[in-house]
Design a protein around this motif. Structure first.
Motif, PDB file in Angstrom:
ATOM      1  N   PRO A   6       0.675  -1.240   0.040  1.00 42.95           N
ATOM      2  CA  PRO A   6      -0.072  -0.003  -0.056  1.00 42.95           C
ATOM      3  C   PRO A   6       0.850   1.319   0.047  1.00 42.95           C
ATOM      4  O   PRO A   6       2.106   1.286   0.572  1.00 42.95           O
ATOM      5  N   SER A   7       0.398   2.503  -0.513  1.00 43.93           N
ATOM      6  CA  SER A   7       1.121   3.701  -0.580  1.00 43.93           C
ATOM      7  C   SER A   7       1.444   4.233   0.608  1.00 43.93           C
ATOM      8  O   SER A   7       2.521   4.874   0.562  1.00 43.93           O
ATOM      9  N   ASP A   8       0.726   3.748   1.534  1.00 49.43           N
ATOM     10  CA  ASP A   8       0.949   4.549   2.941  1.00 49.43           C
ATOM     11  C   ASP A   8       2.237   3.766   3.908  1.00 49.43           C
ATOM     12  O   ASP A   8       2.518   4.059   5.038  1.00 49.43           O
ATOM     13  N   ALA A   9       2.486   2.677   3.126  1.00 46.18           N
ATOM     14  CA  ALA A   9       3.596   1.972   3.965  1.00 46.18           C
ATOM     15  C   ALA A   9       5.005   2.424   3.777  1.00 46.18           C
ATOM     16  O   ALA A   9       5.610   2.346   2.572  1.00 46.18           O
ATOM     17  N   GLU A  10       5.508   3.045   4.707  1.00 42.81           N
ATOM     18  CA  GLU A  10       6.861   3.619   4.378  1.00 42.81           C
ATOM     19  C   GLU A  10       8.195   3.070   4.589  1.00 42.81           C
ATOM     20  O   GLU A  10       9.289   3.343   3.697  1.00 42.81           O
ATOM     21  N   ILE A  11       8.456   2.148   5.466  1.00 41.35           N
ATOM     22  CA  ILE A  11       9.501   1.311   5.501  1.00 41.35           C
ATOM     23  C   ILE A  11       9.427   0.013   5.143  1.00 41.35           C
ATOM     24  O   ILE A  11       8.353  -0.618   4.934  1.00 41.35           O
ATOM     25  N   VAL A  12      10.551  -0.832   4.947  1.00 42.01           N
ATOM     26  CA  VAL A  12      10.686  -2.086   4.596  1.00 42.01           C
ATOM     27  C   VAL A  12       9.710  -3.102   5.357  1.00 42.01           C
ATOM     28  O   VAL A  12       8.811  -3.878   4.899  1.00 42.01           O
ATOM     29  N   SER A  13       9.736  -3.000   6.493  1.00 40.86           N
ATOM     30  CA  SER A  13       8.995  -3.855   7.479  1.00 40.86           C
ATOM     31  C   SER A  13       7.561  -3.519   7.361  1.00 40.86           C
ATOM     32  O   SER A  13       6.838  -4.569   7.474  1.00 40.86           O
ATOM     33  N   HIS A  14       7.151  -2.578   7.345  1.00 36.43           N
ATOM     34  CA  HIS A  14       5.793  -2.363   6.928  1.00 36.43           C
ATOM     35  C   HIS A  14       5.224  -2.698   5.772  1.00 36.43           C
ATOM     36  O   HIS A  14       4.101  -3.235   5.664  1.00 36.43           O
ATOM     37  N   GLN A  15       6.101  -2.404   4.694  1.00 36.64           N
ATOM     38  CA  GLN A  15       5.750  -2.609   3.456  1.00 36.64           C
ATOM     39  C   GLN A  15       5.777  -4.355   3.377  1.00 36.64           C
ATOM     40  O   GLN A  15       4.453  -4.712   2.751  1.00 36.64           O
ATOM     41  N   LEU A  16       6.909  -5.115   3.648  1.00 39.58           N
ATOM     42  CA  LEU A  16       6.558  -6.731   3.635  1.00 39.58           C
ATOM     43  C   LEU A  16       5.651  -7.283   4.444  1.00 39.58           C
ATOM     44  O   LEU A  16       4.655  -8.172   4.267  1.00 39.58           O
ATOM     45  N   MET A  17       5.215  -6.577   5.792  1.00 32.77           N
ATOM     46  CA  MET A  17       4.140  -7.041   6.509  1.00 32.77           C
ATOM     47  C   MET A  17       2.891  -7.044   5.862  1.00 32.77           C
ATOM     48  O   MET A  17       1.853  -7.884   6.031  1.00 32.77           O
ATOM     49  N   MET A  18       2.349  -5.926   5.046  1.00 30.96           N
ATOM     50  CA  MET A  18       1.364  -5.758   4.515  1.00 30.96           C
ATOM     51  C   MET A  18       1.175  -6.628   3.374  1.00 30.96           C
ATOM     52  O   MET A  18       0.336  -7.203   3.013  1.00 30.96           O
ATOM     53  N   ARG A  19       2.439  -6.640   2.540  1.00 33.26           N
ATOM     54  CA  ARG A  19       2.306  -7.612   1.146  1.00 33.26           C
ATOM     55  C   ARG A  19       2.008  -9.035   1.701  1.00 33.26           C
ATOM     56  O   ARG A  19       1.613  -9.705   1.015  1.00 33.26           O
ATOM     57  N   ALA A  20       2.772  -9.530   2.706  1.00 33.07           N
ATOM     58  CA  ALA A  20       2.720 -10.937   3.291  1.00 33.07           C
ATOM     59  C   ALA A  20       1.196 -11.165   4.078  1.00 33.07           C
ATOM     60  O   ALA A  20       1.188 -12.384   4.297  1.00 33.07           O
ATOM     61  N   GLY A  21       0.521 -10.199   4.187  1.00 37.81           N
ATOM     62  CA  GLY A  21      -0.817 -10.534   4.957  1.00 37.81           C
ATOM     63  C   GLY A  21      -0.667 -10.702   6.230  1.00 37.81           C
ATOM     64  O   GLY A  21      -1.433 -11.411   6.709  1.00 37.81           O
ATOM     65  N   MET A  22       0.319 -10.142   6.746  1.00 36.60           N
ATOM     66  CA  MET A  22       0.553 -10.407   8.513  1.00 36.60           C
ATOM     67  C   MET A  22      -0.275  -9.326   9.161  1.00 36.60           C
ATOM     68  O   MET A  22      -0.717  -9.555  10.385  1.00 36.60           O
TER      69      MET A  22
END
Length: 572
Positions: free
Chosen positions: A15-31
């Motif tokens: 999602p566009s509001d995910a700023e750092i790697v951990s936030h991006q990957l947790m959102m993408r991984a469905g966690m």
């Protein structure tokens, strides 16, 4: 676990509001799934990781002799008012009222509640020491929630609180918890560093932070490679640089038109920046009366505000306004200095500045600076204090080498609280002589959900997350090739799955019928650390294919030896 009976929902893009790697990957991984600003639903994969983190913490807390309880999320305002934190905490403390108009806090921490429990239960020295802990939801109304679980508003923490009869006992309990935390983070499989820290709003006499090492970390960690010295930037001691030489220049007022920055003055005068002193004007107000301080730092050094607040008289300092600067110094910011102020003030020099001679400073006159300024001759000797942040290459305070700096993410903090809370709340016990004495307290916290973000910031690649074995959502994924079409593959998968389960391996079978590329991409994104591929071609040759998440290539392993091979990889 079978993937068809689990919930897996991955995304190709963050999602566009995910700023750092951990936030991006947790959102993408469905966690995690965002519910509101700084508030997340922990999805099944993410929750499995949280439960593993909590399990390790519980085991080590119990091993250390701590006793688990559970304190409420909603706490009466009266307890916070006893310690004065109802007002001191500011807007981070969320306050609510019930239907009767009574005030409550949505807890960010539980010092008041546990002290209230103990003051009603602990009466005698014979009941000490005791250490209670809980794992509970917390809420802090962050001004700007960001970075997913790294700086959310609602999160999970483990708090522990020790109670002892004397300082020596408190220090022993503190060391016990420090050792327990070291075991916890070692078991997580993370690279971490424990550093001396400032106690901040919690209070007390000493503390250490535990940081996961990551280049994206918000905190600067200072350490010495030649010794055990380590501290965060706020607490790291900066020694004086150089020794004061005798004055060799005359004090000279020099024109520096329009040059308000030390760098610009250094360039204009062709004098090294390290020979310049920058001036920082502070004001302290007490019962309507103002006192003024001038702090002096070498021009290439940075002010450490935590250190400043510990200088006598500066606990409640603020930076002076331009109007105050005009009144006290008779000029505008950029030309301030310790020589010739209009009103009385206290000069506090950093240790390095106190050792300087023939330095450049503001002349308290628009467009002018002094060169050749010297202590004693041109300006009275200052109060000397450690005011600055250390820099790479500074001498270590223990005298055993030089300092290095790396980035870290704070995930744990241990405090020696002493009697700050017990005295405020009347938590006493009867000592050996039958006399009441305040309980000596320690406080110990781990950010459970923050561990997830910190671990990812340390362990990821271009494919996704790389979880350490101990906290991965699954230790191993079985990836069958054409399980729905091949009886041979299906039979071997079921056999291997049963044997791995019996061996205590946390394994999931991907029986969703996906193509290999999509299947592998999901598990690489999710970060399962070990993978076994079962296909007809390999089975006909008597082999299965193993690949670790960090491995560049797969390894063929005999079918009959795979369980032992996996157990060896997992240390089971």
């Amino acid at each position: 676990m079978r993937a068809s009976r689990f919930f897996i929902s991955t995304l190709k893009e963050a999602p566009s509001d995910a700023e750092i790697v951990s936030h991006q990957l947790m959102m993408r991984a469905g966690m995690i799934k965002r519910l509101g600003s700084g508030i997340y639903t922990y999805m099944p994969t993410g929750l499995r990781i949280i439960r593993k983190v909590e399990g390790i913490i519980r085991e080590e807390m119990n091993r250390a002799g701590a006793i688990e309880l559970l304190m409420p999320l909603v706490q009466p305002a009266e307890l916070w008012q006893e310690t004065g934190r109802w007002d001191k905490m500011g807007p981070e403390l969320m306050r609510v009222k019930d239907r009767h108009g009574r005030e409550f806090a949505i807890q960010p921490t539980s010092e008041e509640v546990i002290t209230d429990v103990v003051r009603s239960e602990i009466k005698s020295y014979r009941q000490l020491p005791v250490n209670f802990y809980h794992i509970q939801t917390k809420f802090r109304d962050e001004r700007r929630p960001r970075f997913g679980l790294m700086r959310g508003r609602e999160f999970t923490m483990k708090d522990a609180y020790s109670f002892d009869r004397d300082v020596a006992g408190m220090q022993a309990s503190y060391q016990n918890m420090f050792d327990a935390y070291t075991r916890v983070f070692n078991r997580f499989g993370l690279k971490f560093r424990a550093v001396a820290a400032d106690n901040g709003a919690i209070g007390g006499t000493g503390s250490h932070e535990f940081h996961v090492i990551a280049s994206t970390g918000e905190d600067a960690l200072v350490y010495c490679k030649e010794s055990d010295y380590a501290a965060n930037m706020e607490a790291a001691e900066a020694l004086a640089i150089g020794e004061r030489l005798a004055a060799a220049q005359a004090l000279t007022k020099t024109s520096t038109p329009g040059k308000t920055k030390c760098e610009a003055v250094a360039e204009l005068l062709n004098i090294p920046l390290q020979q310049h002193v920058k001036s920082i004007a502070l004001t302290v107000e007490n019962e309507g009366k103002k006192t003024y301080f001038l702090l002096l730092l070498r021009a290439d050094h940075e002010l450490n505000e935590i250190k400043v607040s510990k200088v006598a008289g500066l606990k409640d300092f603020r930076f002076s306004t331009e109007a105050e600067i005009q009144d006290v110094y008779g000029t505008v910011p950029g030309y301030l200095g310790p020589i010739g102020a209009k009103l009385p003030l206290t000069v506090v020099a950093d240790r390095t500045v106190a050792n300087m001679a023939d330095f450049v400073c503001g002349a308290n006159e628009l467009d002018f600076h002094f060169t050749g300024a010297n202590w004693g001759r041109d300006v009275a000797e200052p109060i000397v204090a450690d005011l600055r942040n250390v820099v790479e290459g500074d001498a270590s305070p223990d005298g055993k080498g030089v300092l290095a700096i790396e980035r870290g993410i704070e995930v744990g903090h241990v405090f020696q609280l002493g009697t700050a809370y017990s005295e405020a709340m009347g938590a006493t016990f009867l000592d050996e002589n039958g006399k009441p004495a305040p309980l000596q307290m320690g406080c110990y916290g781990i950010g459970v959900t923050r561990i997830l973000g910190a671990a990812i910031e340390q362990n990821f690649d271009d494919k996704g997350i790389v979880w350490p074995d101990a906290i991965a959502p699954f230790e191993l994924v079985l990836c069958p090739m054409g399980m729905d079409r091949s009886e041979m593959v299906k039979e071997q998968v079921e056999k291997l799955y049963a044997e791995l389960m019996a061996a205590g391996v946390d394994v999931i079978v991907d029986d969703r019928g996906l193509r290999p590329g999509a299947m592998f991409s999901d598990w690489e994104l999710i970060g399962v650390p070990h993978r076994v591929v079962i296909g007809e071609r390999g089975l006909k040759e008597g082999n299965l294919e193993y690949q670790g998440r960090r491995d560049d290539a797969a390894t063929s392993v005999p079918v009959d030896g795979m369980v032992a091979f996996i157990k060896g990889k997992l240390g089971k």
